[in-house]
Design a protein around this motif. Structure first.
Motif, PDB file in Angstrom:
ATOM      1  N   HIS A   1       0.829  -1.208   0.000  1.00  0.00           N
ATOM      2  CA  HIS A   1       0.000   0.000   0.000  1.00  0.00           C
ATOM      3  C   HIS A   1       0.866   1.263   0.000  1.00  0.00           C
ATOM      4  N   ASN A   2       0.412   2.272  -0.747  1.00  0.00           N
ATOM      5  CA  ASN A   2       1.109   3.560  -0.759  1.00  0.00           C
ATOM      6  C   ASN A   2       0.437   4.585   0.146  1.00  0.00           C
ATOM      7  N   THR A   3      -0.817   4.335   0.505  1.00  0.00           N
ATOM      8  CA  THR A   3      -1.553   5.197   1.431  1.00  0.00           C
ATOM      9  C   THR A   3      -2.265   4.299   2.435  1.00  0.00           C
ATOM     10  N   THR A   4      -2.867   4.909   3.435  1.00  0.00           N
ATOM     11  CA  THR A   4      -3.613   4.117   4.414  1.00  0.00           C
ATOM     12  C   THR A   4      -4.956   3.665   3.859  1.00  0.00           C
ATOM     13  N   SER A   5      -5.379   4.249   2.744  1.00  0.00           N
ATOM     14  CA  SER A   5      -6.623   3.847   2.094  1.00  0.00           C
ATOM     15  C   SER A   5      -6.332   2.793   1.032  1.00  0.00           C
ATOM     16  N   ASP A   6      -7.374   2.370   0.338  1.00  0.00           N
ATOM     17  CA  ASP A   6      -7.218   1.350  -0.696  1.00  0.00           C
ATOM     18  C   ASP A   6      -7.156   1.963  -2.090  1.00  0.00           C
ATOM     19  N   ASP A   7      -6.591   3.169  -2.197  1.00  0.00           N
ATOM     20  CA  ASP A   7      -6.615   3.852  -3.485  1.00  0.00           C
ATOM     21  C   ASP A   7      -5.298   3.773  -4.248  1.00  0.00           C
ATOM     22  N   GLU A   8      -4.194   3.434  -3.576  1.00  0.00           N
ATOM     23  CA  GLU A   8      -2.896   3.395  -4.246  1.00  0.00           C
ATOM     24  C   GLU A   8      -2.023   2.284  -3.684  1.00  0.00           C
TER      25      GLU A   8
ATOM     26  N   ARG B   1      -0.718   0.472   6.996  1.00  0.00           N
ATOM     27  CA  ARG B   1      -0.735  -0.273   5.740  1.00  0.00           C
ATOM     28  C   ARG B   1       0.273   0.285   4.735  1.00  0.00           C
ATOM     29  N   ASN B   2       0.596   1.565   4.864  1.00  0.00           N
ATOM     30  CA  ASN B   2       1.608   2.158   3.984  1.00  0.00           C
ATOM     31  C   ASN B   2       2.945   2.282   4.716  1.00  0.00           C
ATOM     32  N   ALA B   3       3.306   1.234   5.438  1.00  0.00           N
ATOM     33  CA  ALA B   3       4.526   1.250   6.253  1.00  0.00           C
ATOM     34  C   ALA B   3       5.792   1.340   5.413  1.00  0.00           C
ATOM     35  N   PHE B   4       5.753   0.804   4.196  1.00  0.00           N
ATOM     36  CA  PHE B   4       6.957   0.764   3.364  1.00  0.00           C
ATOM     37  C   PHE B   4       7.082   2.031   2.530  1.00  0.00           C
ATOM     38  N   GLN B   5       8.299   2.566   2.506  1.00  0.00           N
ATOM     39  CA  GLN B   5       8.561   3.788   1.755  1.00  0.00           C
ATOM     40  C   GLN B   5       9.888   3.674   1.025  1.00  0.00           C
ATOM     41  N   THR B   6       9.948   4.316  -0.129  1.00  0.00           N
ATOM     42  CA  THR B   6      11.209   4.428  -0.847  1.00  0.00           C
ATOM     43  C   THR B   6      12.030   5.539  -0.208  1.00  0.00           C
ATOM     44  N   ILE B   7      13.279   5.243   0.125  1.00  0.00           N
ATOM     45  CA  ILE B   7      14.152   6.207   0.789  1.00  0.00           C
ATOM     46  C   ILE B   7      14.984   6.951  -0.259  1.00  0.00           C
ATOM     47  N   GLY B   8      15.019   8.267  -0.130  1.00  0.00           N
ATOM     48  CA  GLY B   8      15.823   9.077  -1.035  1.00  0.00           C
ATOM     49  C   GLY B   8      15.217   9.262  -2.405  1.00  0.00           C
ATOM     50  N   GLY B   9      13.926   9.013  -2.533  1.00  0.00           N
ATOM     51  CA  GLY B   9      13.282   9.162  -3.830  1.00  0.00           C
ATOM     52  C   GLY B   9      11.835   8.735  -3.765  1.00  0.00           C
TER      53      GLY B   9
END
Length: 429
Positions: free
Chosen positions: A240-247, A264-272
């Protein structure tokens, strides 16, 4: 589901003695009277309690030693569920789902509320029917482990399995994985299978499938769609990219980090930014930087665990460096402060490590930004001791890369060359 699923020891004996099984409706007399359904338990739960689901929907654990009386109100007959094998659609691409554990593909027994694995093609189709419209999916259980129990030897087995499938009909491969250490496995596969000619998506679930807020199905559907429709290669984490189910975001394997315990959006790209975003049923390339480097695919799947990740903090005992040397380690990745610093109390033992021939690399505790060890005197001192600045490489990625580089090098000098090279876009530029 077993008639005593998850119960053992004292609680199992209690159920057997009273001819009880999971799913039975019972009345229980303790200090307070209760009525509810006997629920399954997790494999590693204690053996002191029986769990009831009350009419309110809440679960309660009752200590068996305090149960004065228990009466069966109604019982159940456990039947094996028959699931129809999904029909192969010759017009669709073929994917492989490799399970390593976690709850990404599970189903709820609505009679008991228990969660059971759904890992065969038939079960996946029944649990997430949208998958049958995207691809023909084969599935295989490689092992079933909580991700905190996965070791570099498991990374190697996953990499070997993926590599063995490259001459097959699979358009891509999904790796179902627990979220706690997913970033380590993603980095390991990124180095071991660098320049892999197909896309691989690691997928997990922050919320188990028995919860209304579960992200399991959408992550799995999005991963399948991404592998089938996107003309790319490499190792990705699809979550998930957001806490909703949209991305849903598709993160590059060496640039991703789990930054929240439960969102749900716990994962993030670091530095970009994430490599791709899936939104409104469309896959959008999300950044100018091209993570994929078109080179010859030559898998190197060995890992050497004689690498330590040392997080510096005020008061850190410098003798930890002595222990690392004496234990036979060959490399240290420092997680330093700011631009890449450790206190001067560490200097003597750092010099000793260099003299013993250990590779030493510097990353930063800061989430974003570059290690720049030439700015301050302390950083320049560390450069003179032979510590190699690792730019904006994520500390966990640096640890995995060091294990990989050591495992595929003849000596520390060769390892150092690999550590400085941007192998799998672990450096952002």
């Amino acid at each position: 589901m077993s008639s005593h699923s998850g119960y053992r020891g004292k609680s199992l004996s209690f159920l057997q003695k009273n001819n009880l099984q999971v799913g039975d409706i019972v009345s229980v007399a303790t200090d307070v009277d209760y009525s509810g359904m006997i629920m399954p338990r997790y494999e590693y739960s204690d053996d002191e309690h029986v769990v009831l689901k009350l009419k309110s929907g809440y679960n309660i654990g009752l200590e068996v030693d305090k149960i004065k009386k228990i009466k069966i109100e109604s019982t159940v007959e456990l039947k094996k569920e028959t699931i129809q094998q999904p029909q192969t659609n010759p017009k669709l691409s073929k994917l492989l789902l490799v399970s390593t554990g976690g709850t990404i593909a599970s189903k709820v027994d609505y009679r008991t509320g228990g969660v059971t694995p759904a890992l065969t093609a038939a079960e996946l189709n029944a649990t997430v029917p949208e998958l049958a419209k995207i691809a023909n999916i084969d599935s295989e259980v490689l092992f079933s482990e909580y991700s905190e129990n996965l070791l570099p030897e498991h990374w190697k087995k996953i990499a070997e399995k993926i590599n063995s499938c490259l001459n097959s009909e699979y358009k891509g491969i999904i790796v179902a994985h627990g979220t706690d250490t997913m970033q380590y496995t993603a980095a390991a596969l990124s180095f071991a299978l660098v320049n892999i000619p197909i896309p691989v998506a690691l997928v997990g679930s922050q919320r188990s499938s028995d919860r209304p807020s579960s992200d399991a199905a959408l992550n799995l559907i999005s991963a399948a769609k991404f592998l089938v429709e996107c003309d790319t290669t490499g190792i990705y984490v699809v979550m998930h990219n957001t806490t909703s189910d949209d991305e849903v975001a598709c993160h590059w394997g060496t640039r991703v980090r789990k930054n929240h315990t439960s969102k749900r959006n716990a994962f993030q790209t670091i530095g970009g930014s994430p490599a791709f975003i899936i939104k409104n049923d469309k896959i959008i390339k999300n950044q100018q930087f091209n993570y994929v480097r078109k080179r010859e695919y030559v898998p190197k799947i060995n890992f050497d665990t004689r690498v330590a990740l040392v997080k510096y903090y005020p008061g850190l005992d410098s003798n930890i460096i002595n222990y690392i040397i004496e234990a036979g380690y060959k490399a240290i990745i420092f997680e330093g402060t700011g631009l890449g610093h450790i206190g001067k109390t560490m200097y003597d033992n750092v010099a000793k490590a260099k003299k013993k021939g250990l590779f030493m690399g510097m990353t930063s505790q800061c989430i974003d930004g570059m290690v720049r060890m030439t700015v301050y005197e302390s950083g320049r001192d560390l450069l003179n001791f032979g510590i190699i600045p690792l730019a904006d490489m994520i500390p966990e990625t640096a640890l995995v890369k060091a294990m990989w580089a050591l495992g595929n090098s003849k000596n520390v000098q060769e390892m150092e060359t690999l550590m400085k090279e941007n192998i799998a876009s672990e450096f952002s530029d």
